[in-house]
Design an enzyme around this catalytic site. Structure first.
Site, short mmCIF file in Angstrom:
data_model
loop_
_atom_site.label_atom_id
_atom_site.label_comp_id
_atom_site.label_asym_id
_atom_site.label_seq_id
_atom_site.Cartn_x
_atom_site.Cartn_y
_atom_site.Cartn_z
N HIS A 1 -0.35 -1.02 -10.77
CA HIS A 1 0.94 -0.41 -11.08
C HIS A 1 1.70 -1.19 -12.15
O HIS A 1 2.91 -1.04 -12.28
CB HIS A 1 1.80 -0.34 -9.81
CG HIS A 1 1.13 0.33 -8.66
ND1 HIS A 1 0.61 1.61 -8.75
CD2 HIS A 1 0.89 -0.10 -7.39
CE1 HIS A 1 0.08 1.94 -7.58
NE2 HIS A 1 0.22 0.92 -6.75
N HIS B 1 -0.32 6.28 -6.27
CA HIS B 1 -1.75 6.08 -6.03
C HIS B 1 -2.53 7.37 -6.26
O HIS B 1 -3.71 7.45 -5.93
CB HIS B 1 -1.99 5.61 -4.58
CG HIS B 1 -1.19 4.42 -4.19
ND1 HIS B 1 0.04 4.51 -3.58
CD2 HIS B 1 -1.44 3.10 -4.35
CE1 HIS B 1 0.52 3.30 -3.37
NE2 HIS B 1 -0.35 2.42 -3.82
#
Length: 330
Positions: free
Chosen positions: A56, A218
């Protein structure tokens, strides 16, 4: 799938070695997986610690530094860090003023930070926690009970980090962090799936010519799948979803975020549409941040986060910050 890596097993360690080489203001423990601001602990200052699965970036290691996080704990790709990392980070940055854990609402993160808080308190470290759950797209997902933590995490870390930098006590820093989370809402859109190094192929099936509305960071499923939409149509849908839930009565800071593979040319064009929709909804915009900040590996797509601010929160947002990914005013 071609990836700029050596082998999947060393992706996180290799990235941390590269981060250490690029940012001398950080102390990076590659083996133990902890990123710390080099001057920590800072006497009398509350320390913010966050973390989560890698993939991320720049969240969270890229937000370590003066005015933001004191430390970050990177897990394996899309996998929570373990409690030992969090306790190690807390011990490295605690000056005696206490530590605030900033936790995104994903089941693994929540459980591991809870355990870490108990272990840290056993070692005499005062710990408070704030849960970030800003995503309006879905209530539950593959990874969460309740709303997911996404782009609002940046606002919590920046604004609470500024309060800590000014010397606010732990109770005050925690209260500001909770206030920011309550005033943040996000909505994400995927134009393509992401590819994890271990799998080497897309993590979900998104046919050409289609997009997913309301995804998580995700690649979790969103509200619905539709044929490809224009930038303006996506902005209409995403901003409406955020505004209808947040119902701001004052100015907002807007984060127009890329999911990792969307170029700035497209993000700035999308921001123009986001600003149009906010203008049509008569939502005043105090500040805007555009770029890839809370990403999902190589996913093409975007997210919109709005944070409603008052005079104090805007002042703390504008306060100086110096991290690898966010810096102004110093």
């Amino acid at each position: 799938m071609r990836m700029l890596i050596n082998v999947p097993e060393t992706v996180v360690a290799d990235a941390l070695r590269g981060m250490a080489a690029a940012h001398p203001g950080l102390t990076v423990d590659v083996e133990r997986r902890v990123v710390v601001r080099r001057d920590a602990p800072v006497a009398g200052k509350v320390a913010l610690v966050s973390g989560g699965g890698s993939g991320h970036e720049p969240l969270h290691g890229g937000f370590v530094g003066p005015g933001m996080l004191a430390a970050a704990c990177p897990g394996e790709v899309f996998t929570s860090p373990v409690p030992d990392q969090m306790v190690r980070a807390a011990a490295a940055v605690d000056s005696g003023a206490g530590v605030l854990f900033v936790v995104k609402n994903y089941t693994g993160d929540v459980l591991n930070f809870e355990m870490a808080a108990e272990l840290a308190e056993d070692e005499g470290i005062q710990v408070a926690k704030v849960l970030v759950d800003d995503d309006v797209a879905v209530t539950d997902s593959l990874y969460t009970a309740g709303r997911r933590g996404t782009g609002g995490t940046l606002f919590v870390e920046k604004i609470a980090g500024a309060a800590a930098e000014e010397g606010a006590p732990l109770e005050r820093v925690e209260a500001i962090a909770r206030r920011v989370n309550e005033r943040c809402r996000s909505f994400g859109v995927a134009l393509s799936a992401c590819t994890t190094p271990a799998k080497g192929s897309p993590t979900f099936d998104l046919p050409a010519g289609e997009l997913e509305l309301g995804i998580g960071i995700h690649g979790e499923p969103g509200r619905e799948r539709r044929p490809m939409m224009t930038s303006g149509e996506i902005a209409d849908f995403a901003v409406d979803a955020v505004v209808e839930d947040l119902r701001p009565s004052g100015p907002v800071i807007a984060l127009v975020n890329g999911m990792g593979a969307t170029p700035l040319l497209e993000l700035y064009g999308f921001n123009a549409e986001v600003q149009r929709v906010l203008g049509e909804r008569r939502v005043p915009v105090a500040r805007t941040l555009v770029g890839n900040y809370v990403t999902s590996l190589d996913m093409a797509g975007c997210s919109v986060t709005l944070c409603e601010v008052d005079e104090e929160l805007l002042r703390l947002w504008d306060a100086p910050v110096e991290t690898p990914a966010l810096r102004w005013g110093r």
